[in-house]
Write an enzyme that holds these catalytic residues in place. Structure first.
Site, short mmCIF file in Angstrom:
data_model
loop_
_atom_site.label_atom_id
_atom_site.label_comp_id
_atom_site.label_asym_id
_atom_site.label_seq_id
_atom_site.Cartn_x
_atom_site.Cartn_y
_atom_site.Cartn_z
CG ASP A 1 -2.07 0.96 1.11
OD1 ASP A 1 -2.48 1.25 -0.03
OD2 ASP A 1 -2.55 1.43 2.15
CG ASN B 1 -7.98 -2.06 -4.94
OD1 ASN B 1 -7.00 -2.80 -4.74
ND2 ASN B 1 -8.32 -1.12 -4.06
C1 IPE Z 1 -5.44 -2.75 0.03
O1 IPE Z 1 -5.16 -1.41 -0.07
C2 IPE Z 1 -5.42 -3.40 -1.32
C3 IPE Z 1 -4.14 -3.52 -1.97
C4 IPE Z 1 -2.99 -3.10 -1.52
C5 IPE Z 1 -4.15 -4.20 -3.23
P1 IPE Z 1 -6.31 -0.33 -0.26
O2 IPE Z 1 -5.60 0.97 -0.46
O3 IPE Z 1 -7.27 -0.73 -1.30
O4 IPE Z 1 -7.05 -0.38 1.16
P2 IPE Z 1 -7.83 0.76 1.94
O5 IPE Z 1 -8.78 1.39 0.96
O6 IPE Z 1 -6.81 1.74 2.42
O7 IPE Z 1 -8.48 0.05 3.07
C1 IPE Z 2 -1.81 0.14 -3.26
O1 IPE Z 2 -1.57 1.49 -3.31
C2 IPE Z 2 -2.01 -0.46 -4.62
C3 IPE Z 2 -3.39 -0.83 -4.90
C4 IPE Z 2 -4.37 -0.77 -4.04
C5 IPE Z 2 -3.68 -1.34 -6.20
P1 IPE Z 2 -2.74 2.54 -3.27
O2 IPE Z 2 -3.12 2.87 -4.68
O3 IPE Z 2 -3.85 2.11 -2.41
O4 IPE Z 2 -2.00 3.78 -2.63
P2 IPE Z 2 -2.57 4.81 -1.58
O5 IPE Z 2 -3.02 4.02 -0.39
O6 IPE Z 2 -3.71 5.53 -2.25
O7 IPE Z 2 -1.41 5.69 -1.28
MG MG Z 3 -4.20 2.34 -0.43
#
Ligand code: IPE
Ligand code: IPE
Ligand code: MG
Length: 254
Positions: free
Chosen positions: A18, A66
Site C-alpha cells: 500500500d 479496487n
Molecule cells: C489494500 O489497499 C489493497 C491492496 C494493496 C491491493 P487499499 O488501499 O485498497 O485499502 P484501503 O482502501 O486503504 O483500506
Molecule cells: C496500493 O496502493 C495499490 C493498490 C491498491 C492497487 P494505493 O493505490 O492504495 O496507494 P494509496 O493508499 O492511495 O497511497
Molecule cells: Mg491504499
C-alpha cells in the site's frame, strides 16, 4: 542493521503493498506513476524472498474493492500487471518460482488473464517458491465462495451439516493451499487488514510499516523478518516453558 536467523524464517509471507498513490501525489504526479514505481519494488522483494528461501510470498496486488477506483487507474493497473507477467516471465521460470493467481480471476481483462494462465501453467511444477498474486481478491468473498460450495454439497446430500468443519472449509480456500501466512506486512502506514487473507490471518504475526510501497527496500523486509523473529507465537496456548500448566501434585499439596 537487522540480522536475520535463517533457521527461523517466516516460511509464508504476505504483503499488502500500500501507498503507491500517496507516493505519486507527494511528487505531484498521477497515481499510476506510483503504481509503476511500486512494480519495481515487487521485483526486488520477490528476488529477496526467493534468495532467503521463503516458501510462499503472497502479494496483495488488487482487491475486489479496487474495481471501484476510477477507470483510468484500473486500466493502468491492469496494463502494469500484464507488463509484469511478460517481463518477469524468464526470471520466474529460471528461478523455479511457481506463480499463481488467487481471487476472482474471471473479472480480469482477457489479456491479463491469459498472461497469468500461461505463466501459471509454465511454472506449475516448480518447487522454488510459490508467488501468489492476490488479484481481484477479497477475504470475505473467498470465504463466501467456500461456504457456498459446502452448502451445495449439503443440499446435494453429499455432506451433512455436521460435515461442515474448519478443515473442509480451509481446503476450499485457494489462499490456504500452502498454509496460513506466518508474517503479514502492510506498508503505507494504514493499520488495517482491508479484506486480505481473513481466514489465514487468524494467528499470523502482523508488521506495519510507514514506508510507502515504492520506497520499500530489501532492508525494510529484513526489518520485518527480524521483528517476527523476536516474537513468541503462542496460538492461544501458554509460553513453551509452561505448556503443561501447573503440576497437579503441587496443587494438591502432596
Ligand atoms: C489494500 O489497499 C489493497 C491492496 C494493496 C491491493 P487499499 O488501499 O485498497 O485499502 P484501503 O482502501 O486503504 O483500506
Ligand atoms: C496500493 O496502493 C495499490 C493498490 C491498491 C492497487 P494505493 O493505490 O492504495 O496507494 P494509496 O493508499 O492511495 O497511497
Ligand atoms: Mg491504499
Amino acid at each position: 542493521m537487522n540480522t536475520i536467523e535463517l533457521t527461523n524464517l517466516p516460511l509464508r509471507i504476505a504483503i499488502t503493498m500500500d501507498g503507491n498513490g500517496r507516493w505519486a501525489e507527494l511528487r505531484g504526479k498521477p497515481r499510476i506513476v506510483g503504481h509503476r514505481a511500486g512494480s519495481h519494488t515487487v521485483r526486488r522483494i520477490v528476488r529477496a524472498c526467493r534468495r532467503l528461501g521463503v516458501q510462499e510470498l503472497t502479494l496483495y496486488a488488487f482487491s475486489e474493492q479496487n474495481w471501484g477506483r476510477p477507470i483510468n487507474e484500473v486500466d493502468g493497473l491492469m496494463t502494469l500487471l500484464e507488463e509484469f507477467l511478460v517481463q518477469e516471465r524468464d526470471e520466474i521460470l529460471q528461478n523455479r518460482i511457481r506463480l499463481r493467481g488467487i481471487g476472482n480471476l474471471e473479472r480480469l481483462p482477457p489479456h491479463v488473464r491469459e498472461s497469468l494462465e500461461l505463466l501459471a501453467e509454465a511454472s506449475r511444477d516448480h518447487q522454488g517458491m510459490t508467488l501468489s498474486l492476490a488479484l481481484s481478491y477479497g477475504g470475505r468473498e473467498e470465504i463466501v465462495d467456500a461456504a457456498r460450495t459446502l452448502a451445495r454439497q449439503v443440499a446435494a446430500g453429499e455432506l451433512t451439516p455436521d460435515d461442515v468443519t474448519e478443515e473442509r472449509l480451509t481446503a476450499l480456500l485457494p489462499s490456504m493451499r500452502h498454509g496460513a501466512p506466518d508474517l503479514m506486512i502492510r506498508t503505507g502506514g494504514e493499520l488495517r487488514v482491508s479484506n486480505f487473507l481473513l481466514w489465514g490471518a487468524a494467528y499470523s504475526e502482523l508488521f506495519f510499516s510507514d514506508i510507502l510501497w515504492p520506497d520499500f527496500q530489501v532492508e525494510h523486509l529484513y526489518q520485518a523478518i527480524a521483528a517476527y523473529q523476536r516474537r513468541q507465537r503462542r496460538f492461544g496456548l501458554v509460553s513453551n516453558s509452561n505448556t503443561l500448566g501447573p503440576c497437579p501434585t503441587s496443587l494438591s499439596g502432596s
